[in-house]
Design a protein around this motif. Structure first.
Motif, PDB file in Angstrom:
ATOM      1  N   ILE A 133      43.065  40.927  39.768  1.00 14.11           N
ATOM      2  CA  ILE A 133      44.087  40.374  40.665  1.00 14.11           C
ATOM      3  C   ILE A 133      43.669  40.535  42.123  1.00 14.11           C
ATOM      4  CG2 ILE A 133      46.455  40.717  41.495  1.00 14.11           C
ATOM      5  CD1 ILE A 133      47.213  41.360  38.574  1.00 14.11           C
ATOM      6  N   VAL A 134      43.127  41.696  42.472  1.00 15.68           N
ATOM      7  CA  VAL A 134      42.706  41.935  43.856  1.00 15.68           C
ATOM      8  C   VAL A 134      41.573  40.985  44.243  1.00 15.68           C
ATOM      9  CG1 VAL A 134      41.513  43.599  45.342  1.00 15.68           C
ATOM     10  CG2 VAL A 134      43.491  44.317  44.014  1.00 15.68           C
ATOM     11  N   LEU A 135      40.590  40.831  43.370  1.00 17.66           N
ATOM     12  CA  LEU A 135      39.444  39.986  43.706  1.00 17.66           C
ATOM     13  C   LEU A 135      39.769  38.498  43.677  1.00 17.66           C
ATOM     14  CD1 LEU A 135      36.544  41.898  41.927  1.00 17.66           C
ATOM     15  CD2 LEU A 135      37.198  41.924  44.334  1.00 17.66           C
ATOM     16  N   ARG A 136      40.824  38.112  42.968  1.00 19.99           N
ATOM     17  CA  ARG A 136      41.225  36.703  42.923  1.00 19.99           C
ATOM     18  C   ARG A 136      42.231  36.336  44.010  1.00 19.99           C
ATOM     19  NH1 ARG A 136      39.243  32.761  39.478  1.00 19.99           N
ATOM     20  NH2 ARG A 136      41.301  31.905  39.777  1.00 19.99           N
ATOM     21  N   SER A 137      42.735  37.316  44.751  1.00 21.08           N
ATOM     22  CA  SER A 137      43.726  37.037  45.785  1.00 21.08           C
ATOM     23  C   SER A 137      43.059  36.368  46.985  1.00 21.08           C
ATOM     24  CB  SER A 137      44.416  38.324  46.221  1.00 21.08           C
ATOM     25  OG  SER A 137      43.511  39.155  46.905  1.00 21.08           O
ATOM     26  N   GLU A 138      43.876  35.822  47.861  1.00 19.44           N
ATOM     27  CA  GLU A 138      43.339  35.143  49.040  1.00 19.44           C
ATOM     28  C   GLU A 138      42.692  36.121  50.014  1.00 19.44           C
ATOM     29  OE1 GLU A 138      46.256  32.712  50.918  1.00 19.44           O
ATOM     30  OE2 GLU A 138      46.700  31.607  49.081  1.00 19.44           O
ATOM     31  N   THR A 139      43.286  37.306  50.159  1.00 21.68           N
ATOM     32  CA  THR A 139      42.760  38.279  51.125  1.00 21.68           C
ATOM     33  C   THR A 139      41.619  39.117  50.561  1.00 21.68           C
ATOM     34  OG1 THR A 139      44.437  39.880  50.456  1.00 21.68           O
ATOM     35  CG2 THR A 139      44.952  38.460  52.332  1.00 21.68           C
ATOM     36  N   LYS A 140      41.438  39.111  49.265  1.00 19.24           N
ATOM     37  CA  LYS A 140      40.421  39.898  48.571  1.00 19.24           C
ATOM     38  C   LYS A 140      40.437  41.349  49.051  1.00 19.24           C
ATOM     39  CE  LYS A 140      37.504  36.014  47.409  1.00 19.24           C
ATOM     40  NZ  LYS A 140      38.230  35.645  46.284  1.00 19.24           N
ATOM     41  N   LEU A 141      39.343  41.861  49.576  1.00 13.65           N
ATOM     42  CA  LEU A 141      39.275  43.263  49.993  1.00 13.65           C
ATOM     43  C   LEU A 141      39.471  43.446  51.496  1.00 13.65           C
ATOM     44  CD1 LEU A 141      36.342  44.501  47.753  1.00 13.65           C
ATOM     45  CD2 LEU A 141      38.773  44.918  47.442  1.00 13.65           C
ATOM     46  N   SER A 142      39.972  42.424  52.178  1.00 18.50           N
ATOM     47  CA  SER A 142      40.188  42.561  53.622  1.00 18.50           C
ATOM     48  C   SER A 142      41.458  43.351  53.942  1.00 18.50           C
ATOM     49  CB  SER A 142      40.231  41.183  54.287  1.00 18.50           C
ATOM     50  OG  SER A 142      41.340  40.448  53.809  1.00 18.50           O
TER      51      SER A 142
END
Length: 112
Positions: free
Chosen positions: A15-24
């Protein structure tokens, strides 16, 4: 329980890696790192007695024969399992504490 925890942590990473903000986002970085640590600790717990050496129990001791059948490791695999279980759990708790501090800063001090 450990297998379910590892699968849930994989879902969080996905979910984190597929989000728009990713790891920012700070929140996403904390959740990502906490999930990685949880996977390491959970997989070590899920392996139960498999990494343990077979030579630790006497074969004459019939009360523990079921343990001998489930041991396929050696001393190195046993030590590795203990290392990943302890370090994964400790690192996960540290990131859980940092998540609490993050929310305290966001909510109480209105930081972003």
């Amino acid at each position: 329980s450990a297998s379910l925890s590892a699968v849930s942590s994989f879902v969080i990473i996905y979910i984190v890696l597929r989000s728009e903000t990713k790891l920012s986002s700070i929140y996403h970085r904390i959740m990502f790192a906490m999930s990685i640590a949880d996977i390491l600790g959970s997989v070590a717990i899920a392996l139960t007695t498999l990494p343990m050496p077979n030579h630790l129990l006497n074969e004459e001791d019939n009360d523990f024969m079921w343990l001998l059948e489930r041991r396929i490791g050696n001393t190195l695999t046993c030590n590795s399992q203990g290392f990943f279980q302890v370090s994964g759990s400790v690192v996960m708790f540290v990131y859980n504490g940092s998540l609490c501090i993050y929310y305290a800063c966001v909510i109480a001090f209105e930081m972003e």
